[in-house]
Design a protein around this motif. Structure first.
Motif, short mmCIF file in Angstrom:
data_model
loop_
_atom_site.label_atom_id
_atom_site.label_comp_id
_atom_site.label_asym_id
_atom_site.label_seq_id
_atom_site.Cartn_x
_atom_site.Cartn_y
_atom_site.Cartn_z
N SER A 57 0.84 -1.21 0.00
CA SER A 57 0.00 0.00 0.00
C SER A 57 0.87 1.25 0.00
O SER A 57 1.97 1.26 0.55
N ILE A 58 0.32 2.28 -0.61
CA ILE A 58 0.97 3.59 -0.59
C ILE A 58 -0.04 4.62 -0.10
O ILE A 58 -1.24 4.34 -0.04
N ASP A 59 0.46 5.78 0.26
CA ASP A 59 -0.44 6.85 0.66
C ASP A 59 -1.30 7.28 -0.53
O ASP A 59 -0.82 7.37 -1.66
N LYS A 60 -2.57 7.51 -0.27
CA LYS A 60 -3.49 7.85 -1.36
C LYS A 60 -3.06 9.12 -2.09
O LYS A 60 -3.35 9.28 -3.28
N SER A 61 -2.37 10.01 -1.40
CA SER A 61 -1.94 11.25 -2.04
C SER A 61 -0.83 11.00 -3.07
O SER A 61 -0.53 11.87 -3.89
N LYS A 62 -0.23 9.81 -3.04
CA LYS A 62 0.85 9.49 -3.96
C LYS A 62 0.38 8.73 -5.19
O LYS A 62 1.19 8.40 -6.07
N ILE A 63 -0.93 8.42 -5.25
CA ILE A 63 -1.44 7.61 -6.37
C ILE A 63 -1.15 8.29 -7.71
O ILE A 63 -0.74 7.66 -8.67
N ARG A 64 -1.36 9.61 -7.76
CA ARG A 64 -1.18 10.31 -9.02
C ARG A 64 0.26 10.27 -9.50
O ARG A 64 0.54 10.33 -10.70
N GLU A 65 1.21 10.16 -8.55
CA GLU A 65 2.61 10.09 -8.94
C GLU A 65 2.93 8.76 -9.59
O GLU A 65 3.79 8.68 -10.47
N VAL A 66 2.24 7.70 -9.16
CA VAL A 66 2.46 6.38 -9.75
C VAL A 66 1.79 6.28 -11.11
O VAL A 66 2.35 5.69 -12.05
N ILE A 67 0.61 6.85 -11.23
CA ILE A 67 -0.13 6.77 -12.49
C ILE A 67 0.45 7.73 -13.52
O ILE A 67 0.65 7.37 -14.68
N GLY A 68 0.73 8.95 -13.12
CA GLY A 68 1.27 9.95 -14.02
C GLY A 68 0.19 10.59 -14.88
O GLY A 68 -0.97 10.16 -14.89
N THR A 69 0.57 11.60 -15.61
CA THR A 69 -0.38 12.32 -16.47
C THR A 69 -0.88 11.40 -17.57
O THR A 69 -0.10 10.91 -18.38
N GLY A 70 -2.19 11.19 -17.59
CA GLY A 70 -2.77 10.32 -18.61
C GLY A 70 -2.29 8.88 -18.53
O GLY A 70 -2.38 8.16 -19.52
N GLY A 71 -1.78 8.46 -17.36
CA GLY A 71 -1.30 7.09 -17.22
C GLY A 71 0.09 6.87 -17.77
O GLY A 71 0.52 5.73 -17.93
N LYS A 72 0.81 7.96 -18.04
CA LYS A 72 2.12 7.84 -18.67
C LYS A 72 3.10 7.05 -17.82
O LYS A 72 3.82 6.17 -18.33
N VAL A 73 3.16 7.33 -16.52
CA VAL A 73 4.15 6.70 -15.66
C VAL A 73 3.87 5.21 -15.50
O VAL A 73 4.77 4.37 -15.65
N ILE A 74 2.62 4.85 -15.22
CA ILE A 74 2.31 3.44 -14.98
C ILE A 74 2.49 2.62 -16.26
O ILE A 74 2.92 1.46 -16.22
N ARG A 75 2.19 3.22 -17.41
CA ARG A 75 2.42 2.51 -18.67
C ARG A 75 3.92 2.29 -18.90
O ARG A 75 4.33 1.25 -19.40
N GLU A 76 4.72 3.27 -18.52
CA GLU A 76 6.17 3.12 -18.67
C GLU A 76 6.70 2.02 -17.76
O GLU A 76 7.57 1.24 -18.16
N ILE A 77 6.15 1.95 -16.54
CA ILE A 77 6.58 0.90 -15.61
C ILE A 77 6.27 -0.47 -16.20
O ILE A 77 7.11 -1.38 -16.19
N VAL A 78 5.05 -0.64 -16.70
CA VAL A 78 4.63 -1.93 -17.27
C VAL A 78 5.46 -2.28 -18.50
O VAL A 78 5.93 -3.41 -18.66
N ALA A 79 5.66 -1.30 -19.38
CA ALA A 79 6.40 -1.56 -20.62
C ALA A 79 7.87 -1.88 -20.34
O ALA A 79 8.47 -2.72 -21.01
N THR A 80 8.45 -1.21 -19.37
CA THR A 80 9.87 -1.38 -19.09
C THR A 80 10.16 -2.66 -18.31
O THR A 80 11.10 -3.40 -18.64
#
Length: 778
Positions: A561-584
């Motif tokens: 679990s992470i702090d709910k305020s940090k969710i947007r940092e994991v997802i990123g703008t338009g899902g950019k960050v989480i897609r990069e994590i999955v792809a990499t």
């Protein structure tokens, strides 16, 4: 215009209303049933004649849920109700099973029963309302229906039976049981339970039957007001002479056939006897086709007499067993090398290959219904190919029977599954029946339990299942365990019980005749308990407990679990960050609104990489801690290093090595893996890093051997003192000489300042001296 008739009663604290005469008046029988704000319309139509050559009863039941009933628009491209959903198929079977035995033998007119949900209040489930409406519509239609039946749902909450429970009560309780019954006898039972005893289950059936009797009285009250004249049936022809001739012709052949223990040999012998009968009555085929068909159907009655008499009088069954013996069982696990879990379960001539597949959250089944969208994490699919009974037939999409058998096995296994928190996997069990001679659904329960244990699913306890049968003639009866296919067809009851060593998880009963008493059900449940215990013992020989390790081919899931305020940092703008994590990394990442993250992959290294990346995004840099990093940019004064997923820090050129570095590019390159220590995090979040105090091979911290910077010679500057040339600075004075230049030349006199005020005057004037008046004027 309308001749409306109504009948009402109290059902579980709510009013049940049956109404006819307003809607669907051209049907043979139409009833609107209302419970709370749930409304179901059921219409019955019947053909007035029988198709030529037809020798079966074509009863068809359709149950349909209108999305408008719950104020919803159907999803999908077409935006309308289309093919039957799984729930609609199951409810259609719930209606069909208890009413089918209540039509007279030899009645072959086609009948359609169509039940449509018109309004749904979210509390009163429409399946029970539809069963009651169907019974009422048949009763008033005039067709030869030997009903009516009542239907009731029973829950078990805090040790008390609850009639007509809400969805929340069913979810919180230990039982979900549906019973259909006439005023005299129970006709059908369908249930899911959380390991309850036989006594509790039997008590629930009796409780539901008592409620069903009141519903039957309500339907009779409506029929007395609105029932149509009953159909006149043709008198049943006397076939005693034909039956006597058949018995003398093939009686001994059938008796000998039913002493063969091998199914295929027995079927071949029975088919030879039937061919002999067809040849003997061939002259009727042209002269009187109806009588010819009726005569051939007597062969089945003759078979039933032979089998039933042998069981009741001699205690001998078709395959030579007594009434309590279970067929030989052989079970093996890890039958398929690449499946996450697999089992081959064989009981006599019934065999199932069961496989378990584990998936992540995105593999959950999305179900759209009157209650809205929801997701199911446990699926069980049952397939019954024609080769399993040695026949040629249709092979393709599952039929109603396959859907129903799969759901029965699902109900048996669902109560022992771990919670989502304990085991965050989506689970699919697939059962392929490869041989069938009685109770393939219970083979699915046993094989499904073993395959899940083989896959590492931590079940509360193993589950076994058994099918019971009944032969009833007058007051004489025999309950038989582990029935064969022929015993199912020729007997009076199909009674399936599944459960663990602690209690029953599922109970299904279909009764073909009236007169099944509480005593008979009690005997059947006790005998089934003995059979289940024996089967559990045989299953334990293959696998006694759940495997502690998942298959090497199954995905691993790490949850944190992470702090709910940090969710947007994991997802990123338009899902950019989480897609990069999955792809990499190659791992799947799921995150919910509460900050619970599930990272899954069959490769542990991919999981570790994704977890470290995410933690790097949400963690704060810790001063003094050593991190693995990657050089992302080189500049003249140092290098920027990514060391916590999305965090970068600066390694100053002076912190790369202990010795002087003239050019950063000489010792570092972009993409290079380095180890860094956090020296400082300033108030703005900027991080200062060091490489020189970390062993770049081992990551161990090194002693700082660089000498500290020496202080200035002579210590602090102190006051400025006299000029270098020894002269006094002297006062600045107005127009005075400023003294000689450093090079010895004369500076000359100061320029006239004119009216410009001095600094002291400006301060005394509030700092506004010398400013234009349009600025200083108020």
């Amino acid at each position: 215009m309308f001749d409306i008739k109504k009948s009402t009663m109290d059902l579980g604290g709510k009013t049940l209303t049956l109404e006819t005469g307003r809607v669907a008046r051209q049907a043979d029988g139409a009833v609107i049933a209302t419970l709370g704000e749930t409304v179901v319309l059921c219409a019955v139509t019947a053909a007035r004649s029988v198709k030529e050559g037809q020798d079966f009863f074509p009863l068809t039941v359709h149950y349909q849920e209108k999305y408008s009933a719950a104020g919803r628009i159907p999803g999908g491209f077409f935006k309308r109700e289309r093919g039957a959903t799984e729930k609609e198929t199951l409810v259609s079977r719930l209606i069909d099973r208890p009413i089918r035995p209540l039509f007279p033998e030899g009645f072959y007119n086609e009948i359609n029963v169509i039940a449509q949900v018109l309004s749904y209040d979210g509390e009163n489930e429409p399946d029970i309302v539809a069963m009651i409406a169907a019974s009422a519509a048949l009763t008033i239609s005039g067709v030869p229906f030997m009903g009516p039946i009542g239907a009731a749902r029973v829950g078990y909450v805090d040790g008390e039976y609850v009639l007509n429970p809400t969805l929340d009560q069913v979810k919180e309780g230990d039982l979900d049981l549906v019973v259909a019954a006439t005023g005299d006898a129970v006709m059908m039972v369908e249930s899911e339970a959380k390991e309850l005893s036989e006594e509790v289950m039997l008590g629930a059936v009796v409780f539901a039957h008592d409620a069903s009797k009141k519903i039957v009285d309500c339907i009779i009250d409506l029929a007395e007001q609105a029932a149509k004249d009953p159909w006149e049936l043709a008198p049943v022809a006397d076939q005693s002479a034909a039956k006597k001739k058949l018995k003398s012709l093939i009686g001994k052949d059938l008796t000998a056939a039913y002493k063969l223990t091998d199914k295929q040999a027995r079927q071949n012998a029975i088919n030879d006897a039937r061919t002999k009968a067809r040849e003997a009555f061939a002259d009727l085929k042209e002269s009187d086709p109806a009588q010819y068909l009726g005569t051939l159907k007597l062969v089945k009655k003759l078979e039933a007499e032979i089998v039933r008499t042998a069981i009741l009088k001699d205690g001998r069954r078709i395959d030579g067993r007594d009434t309590k013996t279970v067929r030989p069982i052989e079970a093996m696990v890890h039958f398929l090398p690449r499946a996450h879990g697999s089992a081959l379960f064989t009981r006599g001539e019934t065999q199932a290959i069961c496989t378990t597949t584990l998936g992540t959250k995105d593999a959950e089944q999305m179900i759209d219904g009157l209650n809205g969208l929801h997701y199911e994490r446990f699926m069980l699919h049952y397939n019954f190919p024609p080769y399993s009974v040695g026949e040629v037939g249709r092979f393709g999409a599952p039929g109603r029977r396959e859907v129903g058998h799969g759901k029965l096995a699902w109900r048996a296994l669902n109560p022992v599954l771990p919670s989502k928190d304990e085991f965050p996997y989506t689970i699919r069990v697939l059962s392929d029946i490869t041989e069938s001679n009685g109770s393939s659904s219970m083979a699915t329960v046993c094989g499904g339990s073993l395959s899940m244990m083989d896959a590492g699913v931590p079940l509360k306890r193993p589950v076994s299942g058994i099918a019971m049968g009944l032969i009833l003639e007058g007051k004489d009866y025999a309950v038989i365990s582990d029935i064969l296919g022929d015993e199912d067809h020729l007997g009076d009851m199909d009674f399936k019980v599944a459960g663990t060593s602690a209690g029953i998880t599922s109970l299904q009963m279909d009764i073909k005749i009236a007169g099944i008493t509480e005593e008979i059900m009690k005997v059947a449940l006790a005998q089934a308990n003995e059979g289940r215990a024996h089967i559990l013992g045989e299953m334990a020989k293959a696998l006694g407990e759940t495997r502690t390790e998942l298959s090497a081919h199954a995905p691993r899931i790490e949850t944190f679990s992470i702090d709910k305020s940090k969710i947007r940092e994991v997802i990123g703008t338009g899902g950019k960050v989480i897609r990069e994590i999955v792809a990499t990394t190659g791992a799947k990442v799921d995150i919910d609104d509460e900050g619970v993250i599930k990272v899954s992959s069959s490769d542990p290294a991919q999981i570790e990489a994704a977890v470290n990346w995410i933690k790097g995004l949400v963690e704060e840099a810790e001063v003094g801690k050593i991190y693995n990093g990657k050089v992302v940019n080189l500049v003249d004064f140092g290098a920027f290093v990514n060391f916590m997923g999305g965090k970068d820090g600066l390694v100053h050129v002076s912190e790369i090595r202990n010795e002087r570095v003239e050019k950063v590019a000489d010792v570092l390159s972009e993409g290079q893996e380095v180890k860094v220590k956090v020296l400082e995090v300033d108030p703005r979040g900027k991080v200062r890093l060091s490489m020189r105090v970390v062993d770049q091979e081992t990551g161990a911290e090194l002693e700082d051997t660089r000498p500290a910077r020496e202080p200035r010679e002579g210590g602090d500057r102190g006051p400025r003192g006299p000029r270098r040339d020894g002269g006094d600075r002297g006062p600045r004075g107005e127009g005075g000489d400023r003294g000689p230049r450093r090079d010895g030349g004369d500076r000359g006199p100061r320029r006239d300042r004119g009216d410009r005020p001095r600094r002291e005057e400006a301060k005394e004037d509030g700092g506004n001296a010398g400013l234009p008046s349009f600025i200083t004027d108020n």
